[in-house]
Design a protein around this motif. Structure first.
Motif, mmCIF file in Angstrom:
data_model
loop_
_atom_site.group_PDB
_atom_site.id
_atom_site.type_symbol
_atom_site.label_atom_id
_atom_site.label_comp_id
_atom_site.label_asym_id
_atom_site.label_seq_id
_atom_site.Cartn_x
_atom_site.Cartn_y
_atom_site.Cartn_z
ATOM 1 N N MET A 11 0.854 -1.194 0.000
ATOM 2 C CA MET A 11 0.000 0.000 0.000
ATOM 3 C C MET A 11 0.880 1.231 0.000
ATOM 4 S SD MET A 11 -1.116 -0.070 4.027
ATOM 5 C CE MET A 11 -1.450 -1.830 3.979
ATOM 6 N N GLU A 12 0.282 2.391 -0.151
ATOM 7 C CA GLU A 12 1.018 3.626 0.061
ATOM 8 C C GLU A 12 1.425 3.671 1.529
ATOM 9 O OE1 GLU A 12 2.141 5.874 -1.911
ATOM 10 O OE2 GLU A 12 1.194 5.153 -3.751
ATOM 11 N N PRO A 13 2.713 3.804 1.824
ATOM 12 C CA PRO A 13 3.161 3.726 3.224
ATOM 13 C C PRO A 13 2.451 4.703 4.154
ATOM 14 C CG PRO A 13 5.046 3.579 1.754
ATOM 15 C CD PRO A 13 3.862 3.895 0.889
ATOM 16 N N ALA A 14 2.074 5.877 3.650
ATOM 17 C CA ALA A 14 1.431 6.877 4.505
ATOM 18 C C ALA A 14 0.060 6.423 4.993
ATOM 19 C CB ALA A 14 1.306 8.197 3.751
ATOM 20 N N LEU A 15 -0.521 5.419 4.346
ATOM 21 C CA LEU A 15 -1.850 4.946 4.738
ATOM 22 C C LEU A 15 -1.832 4.069 5.983
ATOM 23 C CD1 LEU A 15 -3.315 3.913 1.258
ATOM 24 C CD2 LEU A 15 -3.911 5.939 2.590
ATOM 25 N N LEU A 16 -0.694 3.441 6.258
ATOM 26 C CA LEU A 16 -0.650 2.414 7.297
ATOM 27 C C LEU A 16 -1.110 2.915 8.672
ATOM 28 C CD1 LEU A 16 -0.023 -0.513 7.955
ATOM 29 C CD2 LEU A 16 2.354 0.143 8.373
ATOM 30 N N PRO A 17 -0.648 4.078 9.146
ATOM 31 C CA PRO A 17 -1.102 4.511 10.481
ATOM 32 C C PRO A 17 -2.606 4.730 10.569
ATOM 33 C CG PRO A 17 0.833 5.765 9.774
ATOM 34 C CD PRO A 17 0.347 5.004 8.585
ATOM 35 N N GLY A 18 -3.239 5.140 9.472
ATOM 36 C CA GLY A 18 -4.678 5.328 9.487
ATOM 37 C C GLY A 18 -5.445 4.031 9.478
ATOM 38 N N LEU A 19 -4.885 3.012 8.821
ATOM 39 C CA LEU A 19 -5.555 1.714 8.745
ATOM 40 C C LEU A 19 -5.412 0.913 10.030
ATOM 41 C CD1 LEU A 19 -4.510 0.500 5.176
ATOM 42 C CD2 LEU A 19 -6.843 0.974 5.915
ATOM 43 N N LEU A 20 -4.213 0.937 10.598
ATOM 44 C CA LEU A 20 -3.908 0.073 11.735
ATOM 45 C C LEU A 20 -3.304 0.888 12.863
ATOM 46 C CD1 LEU A 20 -2.252 -2.926 9.805
ATOM 47 C CD2 LEU A 20 -4.645 -2.719 10.507
ATOM 48 N N ASP A 21 -4.037 1.005 13.981
ATOM 49 C CA ASP A 21 -3.456 1.637 15.162
ATOM 50 C C ASP A 21 -2.587 0.610 15.890
ATOM 51 O OD1 ASP A 21 -5.261 -0.060 16.412
ATOM 52 O OD2 ASP A 21 -6.601 1.540 17.095
ATOM 53 N N ALA A 22 -2.066 0.968 17.049
ATOM 54 C CA ALA A 22 -1.131 0.084 17.757
ATOM 55 C C ALA A 22 -1.776 -1.256 18.100
ATOM 56 C CB ALA A 22 -0.635 0.782 19.025
ATOM 57 N N GLN A 23 -3.034 -1.212 18.506
ATOM 58 C CA GLN A 23 -3.723 -2.460 18.854
ATOM 59 C C GLN A 23 -3.915 -3.343 17.624
ATOM 60 O OE1 GLN A 23 -7.462 -1.808 20.829
ATOM 61 N NE2 GLN A 23 -7.895 -3.980 21.099
ATOM 62 N N ALA A 24 -4.279 -2.719 16.497
ATOM 63 C CA ALA A 24 -4.474 -3.493 15.270
ATOM 64 C C ALA A 24 -3.154 -4.044 14.753
ATOM 65 C CB ALA A 24 -5.132 -2.617 14.205
ATOM 66 N N LEU A 25 -2.084 -3.265 14.859
ATOM 67 C CA LEU A 25 -0.771 -3.769 14.447
ATOM 68 C C LEU A 25 -0.358 -4.964 15.298
ATOM 69 C CD1 LEU A 25 1.252 -0.495 13.784
ATOM 70 C CD2 LEU A 25 0.790 -2.313 12.124
ATOM 71 N N ALA A 26 -0.653 -4.898 16.583
ATOM 72 C CA ALA A 26 -0.335 -6.028 17.461
ATOM 73 C C ALA A 26 -1.119 -7.270 17.035
ATOM 74 C CB ALA A 26 -0.645 -5.670 18.901
ATOM 75 N N ARG A 27 -2.375 -7.067 16.653
ATOM 76 C CA ARG A 27 -3.180 -8.196 16.195
ATOM 77 C C ARG A 27 -2.617 -8.763 14.894
ATOM 78 N NH1 ARG A 27 -9.393 -8.313 13.934
ATOM 79 N NH2 ARG A 27 -9.612 -10.595 13.992
ATOM 80 N N LEU A 28 -2.200 -7.891 13.978
ATOM 81 C CA LEU A 28 -1.603 -8.348 12.725
ATOM 82 C C LEU A 28 -0.387 -9.218 12.994
ATOM 83 C CD1 LEU A 28 -1.240 -8.294 9.625
ATOM 84 C CD2 LEU A 28 -0.026 -6.128 9.904
ATOM 85 N N ASN A 29 0.482 -8.777 13.892
ATOM 86 C CA ASN A 29 1.697 -9.539 14.185
ATOM 87 C C ASN A 29 1.409 -10.813 14.968
ATOM 88 O OD1 ASN A 29 4.235 -8.006 13.244
ATOM 89 N ND2 ASN A 29 2.978 -6.385 14.125
ATOM 90 N N HIS A 30 0.265 -10.858 15.652
ATOM 91 C CA HIS A 30 -0.144 -12.088 16.316
ATOM 92 C C HIS A 30 -0.647 -13.113 15.307
ATOM 93 C CE1 HIS A 30 -1.928 -14.753 19.309
ATOM 94 N NE2 HIS A 30 -3.067 -14.712 18.635
ATOM 95 N N LEU A 31 -1.300 -12.634 14.245
ATOM 96 C CA LEU A 31 -1.891 -13.531 13.253
ATOM 97 C C LEU A 31 -0.881 -14.057 12.244
ATOM 98 C CD1 LEU A 31 -5.161 -11.541 12.418
ATOM 99 C CD2 LEU A 31 -5.041 -13.759 13.584
ATOM 100 N N ALA A 32 0.158 -13.270 11.961
ATOM 101 C CA ALA A 32 1.020 -13.598 10.825
ATOM 102 C C ALA A 32 2.455 -13.194 11.088
ATOM 103 C CB ALA A 32 0.495 -12.880 9.577
#
Length: 342
Positions: A11-32
């Motif tokens: 994705m466009e790198p600037a989009l990442l903080p809007g899509l995934l906050d700290a909690q969502a990033l933690a969930r992403l790293n838990h899943l994959a």
């Protein structure tokens, strides 16, 4: 497939903080197992084809966790990503990303188009209700009067009771608009060549031809995809069919409307409009449309913006969780609909 797939962000790198906050990033790293330090974006070119880590990241990626700015899944990318099995798309249309090559490969695709449809439908419903209250005209008159006035006498024609709303396109967004409008005392008509009479009845609407819809509606709202058959479908002739004082809403694609013809109607004051998408995407700075009192013009913000993008990220994470658990996607892309989506 492993229980912890290897995921590459795309994705466009600037989009990442809007899509995934700290909690969502933690969930992403838990899943994959997320490839660290690299976000794939845009097609590879001579300058970045050999970027550090890009080749290795693609070679090991099983899933692309993607959003706007994801490169197309063309032959070159697929050759570089032999293990790629799925695209989890945290945005709307994947029309420019999914290719015949990826379909032949059997790459599974999930899209958050259903989630992106929600704010578009909300914007549309707000526009419908405000349009029938003649909010733009009332605002201008209130600015002029600035005092006591016989508003009931002057505005006896406004209101939402038993107005006819024409929905062009029983798409995902169009259907959500229909659902949200049902609690109001409105008459809903729909034009969609793929909508069978029985299905229209199930939706609680009346199916009509486009000319009739334009002629009978107080508000015409566009929710059709941009296809050769729909380009310029709202032309000078169909605009002329619309009632004096009617409102056109476009949250779909600008190319559905003949912009010069619409401009002429708006400049004359005969019609009103709420336009979130226009053709061209960026009007010249001296366009009269920016200043018209009977036009609400917004810069393509009806879809997910601000905190609404978090919904897209959460939706994509839910799909990644299903994939990691060996379950089918809840919102898969249907191949037979690819030529009919926006």
């Amino acid at each position: 497939m492993s229980s912890r797939p290897t995921v590459l962000l795309a994705m466009e790198p600037a989009l990442l903080p809007g899509l995934l906050d700290a909690q969502a990033l933690a969930r992403l790293n838990h899943l994959a197992d997320v490839v660290p330090g690299l976000i794939l974006h845009g097609p590879a070119g001579p300058s970045d084809a050999g970027a550090p880590g890009r080749s290795a990241a693609l070679a090991g990626a099983e899933v692309l966790f993607a959003s706007w700015g994801c490169p197309p899944l063309d032959e070159e990318l697929l050759a570089a990503a032999p293990r790629l099995q799925a695209l989890v798309y945290a945005a709307g249309s994947v029309k420019g990303i999914v290719t015949e090559s990826s379909r032949r490969r059997g790459v599974q695709v999930s899209t958050a188009a259903w989630a992106n449809a929600l704010p578009v439908a909300e914007y549309t419903v707000a526009a419908v209700l405000f349009a029938n209250k003649q909010i733009l005209a009332v605002r201008e008159e209130f600015r002029r009067v600035r005092g006591t006035h016989d508003w009931r006498g002057q505005l006896g024609h406004i209101g939402n009771y038993r107005r006819t709303i024409g929905i062009v396109g029983a798409s995902r967004i169009g259907r959500r608009v229909i659902e949200l409008l049902h609690p109001y005392d409105l008459d809903l008509v729909v034009h969609d060549p793929f909508l069978a009479p029985a299905e229209a009845a199930d939706l609680g609407v009346r199916g009509v031809e486009l000319d009739e819809l334009c002629a009978v509606s107080d508000v015409v709202s566009l929710h059709a995809p941009h296809l050769p058959a729909t380009e310029g479908m709202i032309d000078a002739r169909r605009l002329a069919l619309m009632r004096d004082g009617a409102t056109l809403i476009n949250t779909a694609r600008g190319a559905l409307v003949d912009t010069p013809a619409l401009s002429a109607e708006l400049v004359s004051g005969r019609l009103n409009a709420v336009i979130d998408t226009i053709d061209p995407d960026l009007l010249p700075a001296d366009s009269p449309l920016y200043d018209l009192p009977n036009l609400l013009l917004t810069p393509h913000i009806a879809g997910s913006f601000g905190n609404e993008t978090r919904r897209l990220g959460d939706a994509a994470l839910d799909e990644l969780a299903r994939y990691a658990a060996g379950l089918p996607f809840a919102h898969p892309l249907a191949d037979d609909r690819l030529d009919r989506i926006a």
